[in-house]
Scaffold this motif. Structure first.
Motif, PDB file in Angstrom:
ATOM      1  N   ARG A 266      45.817   4.946  56.301  1.00 43.19           N
ATOM      2  CA  ARG A 266      44.886   3.849  56.073  1.00 43.19           C
ATOM      3  C   ARG A 266      45.524   2.697  55.285  1.00 43.19           C
ATOM      4  N   GLU A 267      46.842   2.643  55.324  1.00 44.73           N
ATOM      5  CA  GLU A 267      47.530   1.611  54.551  1.00 44.73           C
ATOM      6  C   GLU A 267      47.174   0.197  55.032  1.00 44.73           C
ATOM      7  N   ALA A 268      47.184  -0.023  56.360  1.00 39.07           N
ATOM      8  CA  ALA A 268      46.859  -1.351  56.889  1.00 39.07           C
ATOM      9  C   ALA A 268      45.410  -1.717  56.598  1.00 39.07           C
ATOM     10  N   ARG A 271      45.067  -2.769  52.992  1.00 38.61           N
ATOM     11  CA  ARG A 271      45.521  -4.147  52.733  1.00 38.61           C
ATOM     12  C   ARG A 271      44.460  -5.150  53.177  1.00 38.61           C
ATOM     13  N   GLN A 272      43.794  -4.860  54.289  1.00 41.20           N
ATOM     14  CA  GLN A 272      42.720  -5.741  54.744  1.00 41.20           C
ATOM     15  C   GLN A 272      41.565  -5.772  53.739  1.00 41.20           C
ATOM     16  N   LEU A 273      41.214  -4.618  53.207  1.00 44.75           N
ATOM     17  CA  LEU A 273      40.147  -4.560  52.206  1.00 44.75           C
ATOM     18  C   LEU A 273      40.534  -5.356  50.958  1.00 44.75           C
ATOM     19  N   GLU A 274      41.764  -5.206  50.513  1.00 46.39           N
ATOM     20  CA  GLU A 274      42.219  -5.945  49.328  1.00 46.39           C
ATOM     21  C   GLU A 274      42.164  -7.447  49.574  1.00 46.39           C
ATOM     22  N   ALA A 275      42.575  -7.884  50.765  1.00 49.05           N
ATOM     23  CA  ALA A 275      42.549  -9.313  51.074  1.00 49.05           C
ATOM     24  C   ALA A 275      41.115  -9.833  51.095  1.00 49.05           C
ATOM     25  N   VAL A 456      36.870  -4.603  58.846  1.00 49.42           N
ATOM     26  CA  VAL A 456      38.093  -3.797  58.770  1.00 49.42           C
ATOM     27  C   VAL A 456      37.918  -2.623  59.737  1.00 49.42           C
ATOM     28  N   GLU A 457      38.751  -2.582  60.739  1.00 51.74           N
ATOM     29  CA  GLU A 457      38.653  -1.533  61.756  1.00 51.74           C
ATOM     30  C   GLU A 457      39.468  -0.315  61.330  1.00 51.74           C
ATOM     31  N   VAL A 458      38.881   0.869  61.491  1.00 52.33           N
ATOM     32  CA  VAL A 458      39.547   2.130  61.178  1.00 52.33           C
ATOM     33  C   VAL A 458      39.836   2.846  62.488  1.00 52.33           C
TER      34      VAL A 458
END
Length: 715
Positions: A266-268, A271-275, A456-458
């Motif tokens: 879930r690294e990508a 990063r989307q959540l942080e942005a 954010v797509e998982v």
């Protein structure tokens, strides 16, 4: 005033508790007499009195006992708590005494009732009293206190095990924390703290709980922790927790399978959540069922501040404000000290009847009336989330339209309700990909296009991610199946976990990959295999829960399935141990779907009819009764409830939505030949549509880029 209305406390501060809130302190011999009768039962009169006055002559002993009983009668308004004849004494109502309630619950192995009997006053029998002048009584008291301590300890142990098995880790942790405060040197309590902190994903708190326990043991007792405590901590430190089974825990599955210790792949997304967080955006997490949306949301929220979780459930869409009412009840339970202003409580009683009397309120037939109702929702949201920075909402695809509309309006106003300089409440919403309603999907799209939100797509895990996930679980023998597991599950985290459960329960981890598994890529058949191992009554309970949906209560089981409460309790415990149910909800929506898929066409109708009958006796909301009678195929029995529901909806719905309910009722009435009733329903529908038109159409409909709801969440 009936004598049964008086309650007696001999655990903690000894006192009488009257029906009107009176509190009367008990003299020590009176308290001792009541405690003895509560624990020993009916007793010979003179020998008992001789325990209280061991150095007095028989005549004095009898006189003293008569005076004691007379004073007790006077304290309760001349109502007797003790009865007897010339030979024996007994309590009029043993269960009016807390110690007797505790004893009965302990003997019945009912830990929740046992802890309720103890209450907040403590469990020390006749606290603050000593009986040095009554040596025989003192010896009895020492033994009775030790027995009560044992009952309370067993009840705590069993109740924590129940809550843990049902997935209610927050409640279990709260009970363990209270236990540790009262007995800081208890390693039983300490091990529960370590285990439960870890289950909630807080490894640091688990290790801190161990360090605190080790310090207390060294300082107070001069000892080191027991080997089983050290073994548990070593497994937490290695992030491969497979601790010794807690006595009474029903589930034999390892801790690491209940909650995989490593969040992988879930690294990508992170990063989307942080942005999005840095940009101040509302965060939506979307993915396939079982992809780990909720776990990702909760772990990210943990890094950003204090957070709370609310959820919608399947079935909410059919009941106006079902989702929002559950969210408010969740927060009221979480923060019971929050005081809502009277006007807010009054308005919210439209959807939370326990807060007031909704029938005294006018219908929401005007813009001013709806504005006041929605403003009450804003005020309540602000107050109930004062101690939280983030609200995580799960399964918002189930959110009912009335709740979604009110939330969208309310969240657009929350910033105005936040004091200057304070952090405003942030939101993370999770939903199944492709399952939002058209209105909700359009709203989310508008927010994203305006730059106010981010989706954010998982996606599925890669083969390497599955390998890391399985390695983190520390299951001996599982590494040999990683490649097959990744292919079979398609990288869906829930499918991985469910498949490992199947391998564990069938003792297949140390064998070759099973040849007889359901087709790959679908978890439903695999869950069905687990359901087939349930007892018939447990399976019936699961099916009842699936049909009752968001409104399932364990108290329904005996009446609907026509079984004893004890049998119902045993079946529900089996479902918790099998991780089918967690308390009164399913462990996952896919489990509920598997249960429903396994039902025959006639079985669901029979259960719907039984459920409707029991709910009618309980005075359930009309919309629920109408739904179950319709699903049972009894349209004529459903119609009166459907019409009553439409009338009650005028209290809480904007008129254009209430009109839709009248239209549905009219169509059904027409179909079964109830033409006069259909005409009345059509007239009511027309009245509501006229009210909607005079109020300006559809007030407070959230707009995607501006106006009310511009910064709204779906829940």
């Amino acid at each position: 005033m009936a004598g049964r209305e008086w309650r007696v406390r001999v655990l903690g501060l000894s006192q009488l508790c009257g029906p009107d809130g009176q509190r009367v302190r008990l003299e020590r011999r009176t308290a001792a007499l009541l405690a003895w009768l509560a624990l020993q039962g009916p007793s010979p009169k003179f020998p008992l009195a001789a325990l209280l006055w061991p150095d007095s002559p028989p005549t004095t002993v009898r006189s003293n006992l008569r005076q004691l009983l007379r004073r007790l009668r006077l304290a309760t308004g001349d109502e007797a708590l003790v009865e007897g004849d010339t030979e024996r004494l007994a309590l009029v109502s043993p269960l009016a005494v807390d110690a007797a309630c505790l004893k009965a619950a302990a003997e019945a192995r009912a830990p929740a009732e046992a802890l309720e009997a103890v209450g907040a006053e403590g469990s020390t029998l006749l606290a603050g009293f000593d009986f040095d002048d009554c040596p025989e009584l003192a010896r009895w008291l020492d033994g009775a206190r030790a027995g009560i301590d044992g009952w309370v300890r067993e009840a705590r142990e069993a109740r924590i095990a129940q809550l843990t098995a049902s997935g209610d880790w927050t409640a279990a942790l709260g009970l363990a924390q209270a236990w540790a405060r009262q007995e800081p040197e208890s390693e039983q309590a300490g091990r529960h703290l370590i285990r439960l902190h870890y289950l909630q994903g807080d490894r640091g708190a688990a290790l801190a709980a161990f360090e605190h326990l080790r310090g207390v043991l060294d300082r107070e007792l001069g000892v080191t922790p027991m080997p089983e405590t050290l073994a548990l901590v070593r497994e937490v430190e290695k992030a491969t927790p497979r601790p010794p089974a807690v006595p009474g825990t029903r589930s034999s599955l390892p801790l690491s399978v209940l909650r995989p210790p490593v969040l992988v792949g879930r690294e990508a997304a992170w990063r989307q959540l942080e942005a999005g967080w840095e940009a101040g955006q509302l965060l939506f997490i979307s993915g396939e069922p079982g992809s780990g949306k909720t776990r990702l949301a909760e772990e990210f929220a943990t890094t950003q501040g204090r957070w709370g979780r609310i959820e919608a459930r399947a079935g909410d869409r059919d009941v106006p404000f079902a989702s929002q009412a559950r969210a408010f009840r969740t927060q009221l339970h979480r923060w019971p000290d929050v005081k809502l202003p009277d006007w807010v409580r009054t308005e919210l009683s439209r959807i939370l009847p326990e807060l007031g009397e909704p029938r005294l309120l006018p219908p929401l037939a005007s813009e001013a009336g709806m504005l006041r109702f929605y403003d009450a929702i804003v005020a309540a949201l602000h107050l109930l989330h004062e101690h939280e920075d983030i609200s995580v909402a799960d399964d918002v695809q189930y959110w009912d339209p009335a709740s979604a509309r009110a939330f969208a309006f309310a969240f657009s106003r929350l910033a105005d309700a936040t004091p200057q300089g304070a952090r405003s409440l942030r939101f993370i919403d999770c939903y199944r990909r492709g399952e939002l309603s058209p209105d909700a999907r359009m709203h989310v799209t508008g927010l994203v296009e305006a730059g106010l939100a981010r989706i954010v797509e998982v996606d599925a895990l890669t083969d390497e991610d599955v390998k890391r996930m399985v390695a983190g679980m520390g299951l001996e023998g599982a590494e040999a199946h990683v490649e097959a597991l990744a292919r079979y599950t398609g990288g869906n985290p829930l499918y991985v976990v469910e498949t490992l459960k199947h391998l564990l329960e069938t003792d297949s981890l140390h064998r070759e990959w099973p040849q007889r598994l359901p087709p790959p890529g679908r978890v439903g058949p695999l869950i069905q295999r687990r359901l087939e191992r349930l007892s018939p009554l447990a399976l019936q309970c699961a099916r009842l829960a699936a049909l009752a949906g968001a409104f399932f209560r364990t108290s329904l089981v005996p009446g609907v399935l026509q079984v004893t409460p004890a049998d119902a309790h045993e079946a529900l415990a089996e479902l918790e141990a099998a991780q089918v149910l967690m308390g009164e909800r399913f462990s996952h929506d896919l489990v509920m779907e598997a249960v429903r898929a396994g039902m025959g066409p006639g079985e669901d109708r029979v259960l719907h009819a039984r459920l409707a009958t029991v709910l009618e006796e309980d005075g359930a909301p009309s919309i629920l009764l109408a739904h179950h009678w319709l699903e049972a195929g009894w349209t004529e029995r459903a119609l009166p409830h459907l019409l009553a529901s439409a009338r009650s909806d005028e209290q809480v719905l904007p008129p254009e939505l209430a009109a839709e309910h009248y239209a549905r009722a009219a169509a059904l009435m027409q179909s079964v030949g109830q033409h006069e009733d259909a005409v009345q329903a059509r007239a009511a529908e027309a009245r509501c549509r006229l009210q909607a038109a005079s109020a300006g159409g559809q007030p407070f409909t959230p707009g995607p880029t501006g106006g009310p709801g511009a910064r709204g969440s779906l829940g």
